[in-house]
Design an enzyme around this catalytic site. Structure first.
Site, PDB file in Angstrom:
ATOM      1  N   ARG A  24       3.684   9.468   5.629  1.00  0.00           N
ATOM      2  CA  ARG A  24       5.123   9.609   5.005  1.00  0.00           C
ATOM      3  C   ARG A  24       4.926   9.346   3.420  1.00  0.00           C
ATOM      4  NH1 ARG A  24       8.402   6.532   9.130  1.00  0.00           N
ATOM      5  NH2 ARG A  24       6.268   6.017  10.223  1.00  0.00           N
ATOM      6  N   THR A  84      -3.400   5.392   4.406  1.00  0.00           N
ATOM      7  CA  THR A  84      -2.149   5.751   3.898  1.00  0.00           C
ATOM      8  C   THR A  84      -2.235   7.042   2.815  1.00  0.00           C
ATOM      9  OG1 THR A  84      -1.094   3.846   4.567  1.00  0.00           O
ATOM     10  CG2 THR A  84       0.367   5.287   3.160  1.00  0.00           C
ATOM     11  N   LYS A 102       1.036  -1.135  -0.281  1.00  0.00           N
ATOM     12  CA  LYS A 102       0.088  -0.189   0.169  1.00  0.00           C
ATOM     13  C   LYS A 102       0.860   1.302   0.081  1.00  0.00           C
ATOM     14  CE  LYS A 102       0.719   0.834   4.440  1.00  0.00           C
ATOM     15  NZ  LYS A 102       1.377   2.041   5.065  1.00  0.00           N
TER      16      LYS A 102
END
Length: 333
Positions: free
Chosen positions: A253, A246, A189
């Protein structure tokens, strides 16, 4: 009997997991930086990685990795993927026999293409290995927001005991026997999240992000199943859940990297400005190698790979995906 937990890695997620475990049992975290160790012990904080967060006051830190490892009944490893092997090699003589080893790292080892549990099994044969993974943004967990995670391990008895170690308050931990699927969901992912960030950085909108998430999940599932994961795992917390978090959070990040790529920055400029590791950047070339090995089509991952390796731009990637032929939704394209 209370299990003593040793956590390797003083980054945001390693510190968060250590703080959660410390609520339930004696926990010691190892960090390289002496200032970080002193801050955790004296102030119950780690401002570099978790600004404003208060850690469990029972959590202690130590810069002597041998001491942390040699006394642990459960070893938790939150080391970036490209340093993972070296750290384990350096402490293997101190690891007590048969204790479970749990990875927090969502990456693949370059050159070998191995998952982190495979690296653990190679260096520490005979130890039960597993992963703790899911849609878990460290700052939100530390802020007390409700969250769910998955602990995956093949041994059902150890799995239940580890569930008790990490389950804490509004942080709910589920169990899963599919180690391969859970681990790959967390790894793959990250590459898709870079793609979502690239779209956001170019102002592409919610429709584009939704399409990337949906088609990205199809890519993740295809490769994950080909490598031995169970299809239903990728529809759960370790797959879809982690992918959504995410791809959409400003705390991500990997999305952060993609966003700045979309704005026109180079990968070198972005990485230089970060003090945390975006595993998707490191994993992208390995993911493409695996896709070729297992004959799985991954057009989104392929475009991300070109950008992070300097062979294309985010705008090129966007155009490349638009040029892709759309077939039946269940087809591998």
């Amino acid at each position: 009997m209370k299990l003593k937990v040793g956590v390797l890695g003083g980054g945001s997620w390693g510190t968060t997991v250590a703080s959660l475990a410390a609520r339930n049992t004696e926990t010691v975290i190892w960090a390289r930086d002496e200032d970080t160790v002193a801050e955790i012990n004296d102030n119950n904080s780690n401002e570099k990685y978790l600004p404003g967060a208060k850690l469990c006051p029972r959590l202690t830190a130590n810069s002597d990795i041998a001491k942390v490892v040699s006394s642990a009944d459960v070893l938790v490893v939150g080391i970036p993927s490209q340093s993972f092997r070296d750290v384990l090699e350096s402490v293997k003589e101190h690891v007590r026999p048969w204790i479970p080893v749990v990875s927090l790292t969502k990456g693949l080892e370059r050159n070998t293409n191995k998952r982190m549990t495979e690296v653990i099994n190679e260096i520490l044969p005979g130890h039960p290995t597993g992963v703790l993974t899911g849609p878990n943004l460290a700052r939100e967990v530390m802020a007390g927001h409700a969250a769910a995670s998955v602990i995956a391990m093949e041994d059902p008895f150890i799995l239940k005991e580890l569930q008790k170690v990490f389950n804490s308050g509004l942080f709910r931990v589920y169990t899963n026997r599919d180690v391969i699927g859970c681990e790959l969901g967390g790894v793959l992912k990250n590459v898709i999240a870079i793609a979502a960030g690239m779209g956001d950085g170019q102002g592409a909108g919610v429709n584009t992000r939704s399409a990337i998430i949906a088609r990205g999940l199809a890519e993740v599932t295809r490769l994950g199943v080909a490598m031995g994961g169970e299809p239903q795992t990728f529809a759960g917390l370790a797959g879809l859940g982690d992918l959504v978090a995410t791809c959409t959070s400003e705390q991500s990040r990997n999305r952060h990297v993609g966003f700045h790529l979309g704005e026109g920055q180079t990968i070198e400029e972005i990485i230089e400005a970060m003090h945390m590791v975006a595993e998707g950047v490191k994993s992208a070339p390995t993911v493409i190698e695996l896709a070729k090995q297992y004959d799985v089509k991954m057009p989104i991952a392929y475009e991300v790979h070109k950008v992070v390796t300097g062979k294309g731009t985010a705008r090129d990637a966007y155009r490349g995906l638009l040029r892709s032929t759309a077939g039946a939704e269940r087809d591998a394209g």
